[in-house]
Enzyme design. Structure first.
Site, PDB file in Angstrom:
ATOM      1  N   THR A  48       0.742  -1.190   0.017  1.00 15.04           N
ATOM      2  CA  THR A  48      -0.001   0.096   0.162  1.00 15.04           C
ATOM      3  C   THR A  48       0.867   1.266   0.012  1.00 15.04           C
ATOM      4  O   THR A  48       2.395   0.893   0.371  1.00 15.04           O
ATOM      5  CB  THR A  48      -0.846  -0.170   1.532  1.00 15.04           C
ATOM      6  N   ARG A  60     -13.902  -6.747  -1.851  1.00 16.88           N
ATOM      7  CA  ARG A  60     -13.051  -6.301  -0.531  1.00 16.88           C
ATOM      8  C   ARG A  60     -12.724  -5.040  -0.547  1.00 16.88           C
ATOM      9  O   ARG A  60     -11.723  -4.728  -1.277  1.00 16.88           O
ATOM     10  CB  ARG A  60     -11.998  -7.512  -0.264  1.00 16.88           C
ATOM     11  N   VAL A  61     -12.923  -4.280   0.849  1.00 17.76           N
ATOM     12  CA  VAL A  61     -12.514  -2.952   0.885  1.00 17.76           C
ATOM     13  C   VAL A  61     -11.528  -3.449   2.105  1.00 17.76           C
ATOM     14  O   VAL A  61     -11.944  -3.777   3.154  1.00 17.76           O
ATOM     15  CB  VAL A  61     -13.386  -2.253   1.201  1.00 17.76           C
ATOM     16  N   GLY A  62     -10.190  -2.645   2.041  1.00 22.96           N
ATOM     17  CA  GLY A  62      -9.358  -2.869   3.231  1.00 22.96           C
ATOM     18  C   GLY A  62      -9.392  -1.589   4.151  1.00 22.96           C
ATOM     19  O   GLY A  62     -10.500  -0.904   4.051  1.00 22.96           O
ATOM     20  N   THR A 118      -0.053   0.353   6.365  1.00 22.41           N
ATOM     21  CA  THR A 118       0.173  -0.690   5.373  1.00 22.41           C
ATOM     22  C   THR A 118       0.223  -1.920   6.266  1.00 22.41           C
ATOM     23  O   THR A 118       0.787  -2.091   7.201  1.00 22.41           O
ATOM     24  CB  THR A 118       1.269  -0.466   4.637  1.00 22.41           C
TER      25      THR A 118
END
Lengths: 314, 314
Positions: free
Chosen positions: A174, A202-204, A225
């Site tokens: 990231t 999917r959302v992080g 990250t």
């Protein structure tokens, strides 16, 4: 006039040295330095912390070396699905986007959304349409896809088919930036492709304000990250700010506490960059390496991937 | 054995009394009571706080009286686009979904996602597909649409065309629940359709862990309703927990501080329900009314829409 400062990360992970030759690591450091210079130029010109973190993250999005924008990890359907966010510590204004598929620079989209001042978060094709109607460059999804990420997805699917699970090295990456500007304001921005073979939809934590991205004047700006699900559950960015505001901890203590204590029981990879109102930048991580860099008030630039820190011309 | 307790809200807003006749308000209170009984039955049977908040929210999702599930506000394209989340204070496990269009009970989907233990958040059609593959009921989007919400969208579009902006009354509404179970664990859940005529792809605070939905044993569980963008920027749920943990504030003080001080400068509608580890339920709101209800250890049930609180049979 406040001191100015800037910190960035380009993702953490196991990052085995043999994964790339030394020229590869050096090329990544070159792009970290380019990202720092882009943000630093904004700050030195009297620009805002918000514009500095946007500029730094855009360089890393456009670089194929990092898991964001071009070069982003591909999801289970072989698609780039990008998340990003930006936050202005002066006003607590924020913009966040998830499941973006066509906007060249998701962090610019997050910035445009913040500046528009209505929604804080948009998801999916409507977010790309917002980019189009606001004149931001959109691209064919193929633009984001690199041979390296295509190969990573194929390797992962083969290993999954053989019953193995993802390694930590494959799960991370990231990019993010934090800055302090000459007016004393803080900002943070984060952008990511998630992880290779991630589930569709999917959302992080990157676009979750308070988790992977957070900024508040008087406390800190932070960008994370690592295994994003745990950053969401621990509301990492806001937790650092809360410990600073309410317990009087300094940014190094609060950030280390999250990475090395709160997240330790999960045995996941985690790293972050954080900055306080005095321009102190910290980059704690619990993995073998983290792409990172910073410039502090005296203008000395540092970039690193593993233990060694390289000082380069700003 | 801990005391058990449950609190719910069905959204806040200006809620002019003349908008519905007294029979309409009474009907909404009947469904608030049904939601409380559903959650209370779980808690009295020794069930978890997580299952209790899921059960209570499902009743409000299925009721056409609230802006969640059936009866949800329609977006600018005339579509229901639903967000929901659930969080387990015992483990900090969480599930969250945004831009759901076909899953009958978004809170059940959030629960299934949490129980699956991989992604914390899914967005868009992939979230509906997760529901299908996990055996949850999916419906045609028309199932969610009520005449009342269709009329609200038409009114809003007409007023926008005439240059007016949305009233606070039209912007709010969300449902949520918080609970303390016999094992002393806390949980929170929230579900919403957002607001009438919302932009396509807009995600509010309900599915943002730490903002509209948050739970942590030893602190509180909280679920918000109001202008979600500001709940995201203030990371409301986690802010209440942080003030309790680090400043030693009680839940009433911390929750009131957010609603009546931190959010006051924005002149937006805001309300929430929160509970602490002793089962104290608070329901601060700054609007003319908030659909709400609670049952405390002695089993007395309260429901309300405006100032008067009705005590009814549990």
């Amino acid at each position: 006039m406040s001191a100015i400062a800037l910190g960035i990360h380009g993702g953490c992970g196991v990052m085995p040295r043999e994964e790339m030759d030394e020229a590869g690591w050096a090329a990544a450091r070159v792009d970290l330095a380019r990202a720092l210079r882009a943000g630093w130029g904004v700050l030195r010109g009297g620009g805002s912390a918000v514009s500095a973190v946007e500029a730094a993250v855009m360089v890393m999005e456009d670089s194929p070396h990092f898991n964001a924008g071009r070069g982003a990890a591909l999801n289970i359907d072989g698609e780039p699905m990008l998340d990003a966010a930006i936050m202005d510590g002066a006003t607590l204004a924020a913009g966040a986007v998830s499941a973006v598929g066509r906007t060249r620079n998701p962090v610019r989209l997050a910035r445009a959304l913040m500046d528009a001042g209505e929604s804080v978060m948009l998801t999916g094709p409507a977010a790309d349409r917002f980019a189009e109607t606001h004149g931001l460059p959109v691209v064919d999804p193929d633009w984001f896809i690199t041979d390296r990420q295509r190969a990573a997805l194929a390797r992962m699917k083969a290993r999954r088919a053989a019953g193995a699970t993802a390694t930590e090295a494959e799960k991370h990456g990231t990019v993010g930036a934090v800055a302090l500007d000459a007016d004393g304001h803080l900002a943070a921005a984060t952008s990511t492709g998630g992880f290779t073979n991630k589930p569709a939809g999917r959302v992080g934590d990157s676009p979750i304000i308070g988790a992977g991205t957070y900024a508040r004047d008087g406390a800190c700006a932070a960008s994370g990250t690592g295994a994003g699900e745990f950053f969401i559950r621990h509301v990492v960015g806001h937790e650092i700010a809360s410990r600073m505001r309410y317990l009087g901890e300094d940014v190094a203590t609060a950030a280390s506490r999250i990475v090395f204590e709160d997240l330790a029981p999960y045995r996941i990879g985690a790293g972050l960059v954080a900055i306080d109102g005095a321009g102190c930048v910290v980059t704690p991580y619990n993995t073998a390496g983290m792409f990172r860099g910073w410039i502090t008030a005296e203008g000395r630039m540092h970039v690193a991937t593993h233990d060694e820190v390289f000082v380069v011309e700003a």
